[in-house]
Design an enzyme around this catalytic site. Structure first.
Site, mmCIF file in Angstrom:
data_model
loop_
_atom_site.group_PDB
_atom_site.id
_atom_site.type_symbol
_atom_site.label_atom_id
_atom_site.label_comp_id
_atom_site.label_asym_id
_atom_site.label_seq_id
_atom_site.Cartn_x
_atom_site.Cartn_y
_atom_site.Cartn_z
ATOM 1 N N CYS A 2 0.820 -1.202 0.000
ATOM 2 C CA CYS A 2 0.000 0.000 0.000
ATOM 3 C C CYS A 2 0.860 1.262 0.000
ATOM 4 O O CYS A 2 1.868 1.343 0.675
ATOM 5 C CB CYS A 2 -0.956 0.074 1.181
ATOM 6 S SG CYS A 2 -2.065 -1.314 1.300
ATOM 7 N N ARG A 27 4.127 -0.349 -4.664
ATOM 8 C CA ARG A 27 3.851 -0.812 -3.308
ATOM 9 C C ARG A 27 2.570 -1.648 -3.233
ATOM 10 O O ARG A 27 2.290 -2.269 -2.206
ATOM 11 C CB ARG A 27 3.714 0.382 -2.358
ATOM 12 C CG ARG A 27 4.939 1.249 -2.287
ATOM 13 C CD ARG A 27 4.718 2.373 -1.318
ATOM 14 N NE ARG A 27 4.537 1.874 0.025
ATOM 15 C CZ ARG A 27 5.517 1.582 0.862
ATOM 16 N NH1 ARG A 27 6.762 1.768 0.483
ATOM 17 N NH2 ARG A 27 5.281 1.134 2.058
ATOM 18 N N TRP A 75 -2.531 -2.952 -1.697
ATOM 19 C CA TRP A 75 -2.130 -4.364 -1.806
ATOM 20 C C TRP A 75 -2.973 -5.087 -0.760
ATOM 21 O O TRP A 75 -2.754 -4.926 0.432
ATOM 22 C CB TRP A 75 -0.636 -4.498 -1.515
ATOM 23 C CG TRP A 75 -0.099 -5.879 -1.735
ATOM 24 C CD1 TRP A 75 0.333 -6.409 -2.905
ATOM 25 C CD2 TRP A 75 0.103 -6.898 -0.741
ATOM 26 N NE1 TRP A 75 0.774 -7.691 -2.710
ATOM 27 C CE2 TRP A 75 0.652 -8.026 -1.392
ATOM 28 C CE3 TRP A 75 -0.127 -6.971 0.637
ATOM 29 C CZ2 TRP A 75 0.972 -9.194 -0.724
ATOM 30 C CZ3 TRP A 75 0.191 -8.144 1.307
ATOM 31 C CH2 TRP A 75 0.740 -9.246 0.619
ATOM 32 N N ASN A 101 -1.795 2.257 5.530
ATOM 33 C CA ASN A 101 -0.877 1.181 5.113
ATOM 34 C C ASN A 101 -0.469 0.443 6.367
ATOM 35 O O ASN A 101 0.005 1.068 7.318
ATOM 36 C CB ASN A 101 0.348 1.782 4.419
ATOM 37 C CG ASN A 101 1.446 0.751 4.206
ATOM 38 O OD1 ASN A 101 1.150 -0.430 4.000
ATOM 39 N ND2 ASN A 101 2.686 1.169 4.258
ATOM 40 N N GLY A 102 -0.622 -0.874 6.374
ATOM 41 C CA GLY A 102 -0.259 -1.663 7.549
ATOM 42 C C GLY A 102 -1.352 -2.662 7.842
ATOM 43 O O GLY A 102 -2.195 -2.944 6.977
ATOM 44 N N GLU A 481 18.157 -17.639 -6.191
ATOM 45 C CA GLU A 481 17.823 -16.292 -6.646
ATOM 46 C C GLU A 481 17.345 -16.312 -8.103
ATOM 47 O O GLU A 481 16.357 -15.663 -8.444
ATOM 48 C CB GLU A 481 19.047 -15.376 -6.471
ATOM 49 C CG GLU A 481 18.897 -13.966 -7.015
ATOM 50 C CD GLU A 481 17.772 -13.159 -6.379
ATOM 51 O OE1 GLU A 481 17.179 -13.610 -5.386
ATOM 52 O OE2 GLU A 481 17.469 -12.070 -6.909
ATOM 53 N N LYS A 485 13.648 -15.098 -9.196
ATOM 54 C CA LYS A 485 13.481 -14.015 -10.181
ATOM 55 C C LYS A 485 12.571 -14.475 -11.299
ATOM 56 O O LYS A 485 11.668 -13.770 -11.718
ATOM 57 C CB LYS A 485 14.869 -13.649 -10.707
ATOM 58 C CG LYS A 485 15.031 -12.255 -11.177
ATOM 59 C CD LYS A 485 15.533 -11.303 -10.117
ATOM 60 C CE LYS A 485 14.746 -11.381 -8.840
ATOM 61 N NZ LYS A 485 15.236 -10.619 -7.751
ATOM 62 N N GLU A 488 8.784 -15.165 -10.042
ATOM 63 C CA GLU A 488 7.985 -14.022 -9.589
ATOM 64 C C GLU A 488 7.502 -13.147 -10.735
ATOM 65 O O GLU A 488 6.461 -12.517 -10.630
ATOM 66 C CB GLU A 488 8.719 -13.195 -8.533
ATOM 67 C CG GLU A 488 9.898 -12.403 -9.014
ATOM 68 C CD GLU A 488 10.566 -11.593 -7.899
ATOM 69 O OE1 GLU A 488 9.866 -11.020 -7.060
ATOM 70 O OE2 GLU A 488 11.809 -11.535 -7.899
ATOM 71 N N HIS A 504 17.623 -37.191 -4.562
ATOM 72 C CA HIS A 504 16.939 -37.658 -3.346
ATOM 73 C C HIS A 504 15.442 -37.372 -3.388
ATOM 74 O O HIS A 504 14.777 -37.404 -2.359
ATOM 75 C CB HIS A 504 17.592 -37.031 -2.110
ATOM 76 C CG HIS A 504 19.019 -37.464 -1.937
ATOM 77 N ND1 HIS A 504 19.366 -38.709 -1.484
ATOM 78 C CD2 HIS A 504 20.181 -36.832 -2.230
ATOM 79 C CE1 HIS A 504 20.681 -38.830 -1.477
ATOM 80 N NE2 HIS A 504 21.206 -37.698 -1.926
ATOM 81 N N LYS A 603 6.465 -4.190 -3.653
ATOM 82 C CA LYS A 603 7.896 -3.964 -3.485
ATOM 83 C C LYS A 603 8.334 -4.000 -2.030
ATOM 84 O O LYS A 603 9.371 -4.535 -1.693
ATOM 85 C CB LYS A 603 8.245 -2.609 -4.109
ATOM 86 C CG LYS A 603 9.712 -2.236 -4.033
ATOM 87 C CD LYS A 603 10.506 -3.032 -5.029
ATOM 88 C CE LYS A 603 11.979 -2.722 -5.000
ATOM 89 N NZ LYS A 603 12.751 -3.823 -5.597
HETATM 90 C C1 F6R Z 1 12.474 -10.449 -5.034
HETATM 91 C C2 F6R Z 1 12.354 -9.387 -4.057
HETATM 92 C C3 F6R Z 1 11.967 -9.750 -2.675
HETATM 93 C C4 F6R Z 1 12.730 -8.888 -1.655
HETATM 94 C C5 F6R Z 1 12.203 -9.142 -0.253
HETATM 95 C C6 F6R Z 1 12.951 -8.338 0.792
HETATM 96 O O1 F6R Z 1 12.843 -9.950 -6.288
HETATM 97 O O2 F6R Z 1 12.540 -8.240 -4.367
HETATM 98 O O3 F6R Z 1 12.159 -11.105 -2.420
HETATM 99 O O4 F6R Z 1 14.092 -9.188 -1.748
HETATM 100 O O5 F6R Z 1 10.843 -8.814 -0.195
HETATM 101 O O6 F6R Z 1 12.774 -6.975 0.597
HETATM 102 P P1 F6R Z 1 13.757 -5.929 1.250
HETATM 103 O O7 F6R Z 1 15.113 -6.142 0.640
HETATM 104 O O8 F6R Z 1 13.200 -4.586 0.907
HETATM 105 O O9 F6R Z 1 13.788 -6.187 2.726
#
Ligand code: F6R
Length: 608
Positions: A2, A27, A75, A101-102, A481, A485, A488, A504, A603
């Site tokens: 949010c 957000r 969100w 937000n929260g 990672e 990537k 997502e 396994h 984000k």
């Molecule tokens: C994946 C991604 C998330 C963040 C995670 C932590 O591409 O961006 O997995 O890495 O939400 O976010 P931060 O780094 O802001 O604590």
């Protein structure tokens, strides 16, 4: 999680609110709304769907009159994305409007209490209780009323509040959710994240938990939880505004991937001085460092993946045990913490709720905390004992790229610096590492410039349903990672496996045509990886290998190969991950996905 914004001034509020919301959409983007005071009424326009729908519906806000307003991009946490559940929420008498937000954890109890007093709720959200609680406690003064209401809230909140009875002011408050106040000329703002108002002002106040801000056109006052005035210093933002704009790229993610050489340079170069690694900015106490017995690294998502590499680095350089944990697990795993331990938290946003909670828990138990963080002035940056900034600049795309590689760079610097200060880093090793770190930005630039082959391979594989990543050691952490990537943003099912673990269980999923992306960038493990690749090929998998340029044997065991230059072990991951980021991007773009705003994600994850 949010985005919240507010404007008070003499211009029409709604177009300004919508413009700022566009920059906060990362957000959350399942619905959006604005509330503006005009002609003795609070006019609310809100709807389910992307912000653009609201912009189209209101002619970019021009249809909404009034010069004091609040806005929100959502969100969903409580209640599906719908018009009713969108913010702002009005109180029953229509005299208060709130954006939030929260998460309000005790919203059910409050709802029950207010329902007993005749209040009616029109949404399924937790947030709607706030506007009604404010109405319930209304005592004519916005600050006093807000403080009386939030006294009953459990959870996290960043709030923007309008009152029809005081149409020349707006109140804002935060607890465990980010909120800043911007100061303009004859106009003032509230916002979840600074880049959204950078085109309007560079002067902001960073709000502390429990503080209330009262804004009029010409004035901003702050109060503590007792309603007493508080003096706050202005924080002058010096970043480049263009850093938060697309600058000709189709997506923020591509722009941010291409900014990695610069982000690495900014993070690394100022910390290399006279042939030494200089992190004196951390002000680490020498005796404390010598007594250090154990390190815990805690983070979420990609930052956790960076933390896994940090474990390898710290154990290699310091020779002490390092535990790495997912932040949401850490607290509930009853971690063993002692004063001679260090807790490192890693976070791009500095606002991730689980990471903040882990950091607070460690501090409460007398453990020093060190934050590797990108956003200056964020909660984590402010509360940690020591802060090591990644200078990656604003990151807008939901999928992190440049902040992640900058986190690895910061971890390399940190572990080598601590070893250097403890006398554990041999001169030759230091010289080799510094040379590699200095060469890294240019090497990253060359690799990113040569992206056509990755694009071609993405075109070969973008319609697969399942993609597995395998690797060993640091290549396993990079596989996690690469897989995150890809899934997502492409929505392709993907898993990462330690290559030796595959047999396994997971290998039963490999069938003719399954794509396996195999990372083999460690010379000492080449033969073992070649064996694991053969195992999946024998079951019909197609294999795309990521290997070092001097690996003469890899092509014999894979279908396609992407080569990366060989570097000292410590810095290799930063280069190895680049083709995997590009691959995820091109696959997602070819599938027609919204690369920067993937479904269900946001984000900054400010809820636990
Ligand atoms: C994946 C991604 C998330 C963040 C995670 C932590 O591409 O961006 O997995 O890495 O939400 O976010 P931060 O780094 O802001 O604590």
């Amino acid at each position: 999680m949010c985005g919240v914004v507010g404007y008070i001034g003499d211009k029409q509020a709604a177009p300004i609110l919508l413009e700022a919301l566009k920059k906060l959409e990362y957000r959350g983007y399942d619905s959006a709304g604005v509330a503006v005071i005009d002609g003795g009424e609070i006019g609310v326009k809100k709807m389910r769907g992307r912000l653009q729908l609201l912009c189209d519906h209101t002619h970019d806000g021009l249809d909404v009159p009034g010069s004091i307003g609040i806005g929100h991009t959502r969100w969903a946490t409580h209640g599906e994305p719908s018009d009713r559940n969108s913010h702002p929420h009005l109180s029953n008498n229509g005299r208060f409007a709130v954006v939030h937000n929260g998460i309000i954890e005790n919203f059910r109890q409050i709802k029950e209490m207010l329902s007993g007093h005749g209040y009616v709720f029109y949404s399924e959200t937790d947030s709607e209780v706030i506007s009604n609680l404010i109405e319930y406690y209304d005592q004519g003064d916005l600050v006093k009323t807000l403080l009386a209401a939030v006294h009953h809230l459990e959870g996290s909140y960043a709030l923007g509040v309008l009152s029809l009875d005081q149409p020349d002011r707006m109140a804002a408050m935060r607890k465990d959710s980010p909120l800043v106040v911007g100061r303009g000329e004859g106009e003032n703002y509230i916002v979840s994240d600074i880049p959204a108002i950078l085109s309007l002002t560079r002067d902001v106040y960073l709000m502390e938990d429990g503080e209330v801000a009262l804004l009029t056109r010409d004035d901003i006052r702050f109060y503590n939880g007792y309603g007493e005035p508080v003096d706050k210093e202005i924080f002058h933002v010096t970043w480049d505004v263009s850093a938060a704009e697309k600058g000709g790229y189709e997506h923020f993610m591509m722009k941010e991937m291409m900014e990695q050489p610069e982000a690495l340079k900014e993070t690394i170069r100022p910390r290399l001085r006279d042939g030494r690694i200089d992190l004196s900015e951390l002000k680490l106490d020498r005796d404390w460092l010598n007594d250090l017995r154990m390190v815990h690294i805690v983070a979420c998502g990609s930052a956790y993946h960076a933390g896994r590499l940090g474990k390898n680095l710290l154990e290699k350089y310091l020779g002490i045990p390092v535990e790495v944990d997912i932040a949401s697990e850490f607290r509930y795993n009853a971690p063993i913490l002692h004063p001679d331990h260090l807790l490192i938290v890693i976070s791009q946003s500095g606002e991730t709720a689980d990471t903040i909670a882990a950091m607070r828990e460690a501090r409460r138990r007398g453990v020093k905390t060190l934050a590797i963080v990108n956003v200056v002035g964020s909660t984590i940056a402010r509360e940690a004992d020591h802060v090591l900034y990644t200078w990656a600049g604003p990151e807008i795309a939901v999928a992190t790229t440049k902040a992640y590689t900058a986190q690895i760079a910061a971890l390399i610097l940190l572990s080598a610096y601590m070893a250097q200060e403890k006398g554990l880093l041999a001169d030759e090793e230091r010289a080799r590492l510094i040379a590699a770190l200095e060469a890294l930005p240019e090497m990253a630039r060359q690799l990113l410039d040569d992206k056509e082959r990755v694009q071609y391979l993405a075109s070969q594989y973008f319609n697969h349903n399942d993609i597995y990543f395998i690797g060993r050691g640091i290549d396993y952490s990079l596989s996690l990672e690469g897989s995150l990537k890809l899934k997502e943003i492409s929505y392709i099912h993907s898993e990462a496996q330690a290559a030796g673990e595959l047999k396994h269980g997971t290998i039963s999923l490999v069938q003719p045509g399954t794509l396996v992306i195999a990372l083999s960038t460690q010379k000492k493990l080449r033969e073992k990886m070649a064996g694991n690749i053969q195992e999946v090929r024998a079951r019909g998998a197609s294999v795309l290998a990521i290997a070092l340029e001097d690996d003469g044997n890899i092509e014999a065991v894979c279908d396609h190969c992407l080569y990366v230059p060989a570097l000292p072990d410590a810095v290799q991951p930063i280069i190895t991950i680049l083709p995997l980021q590009l691959f995820a991007y091109y696959v997602a773009a070819l599938r027609g996905n919204d690369v920067d705003k993937p479904r269900n994600l946001a984000k900054s994850v400010t809820v636990e």
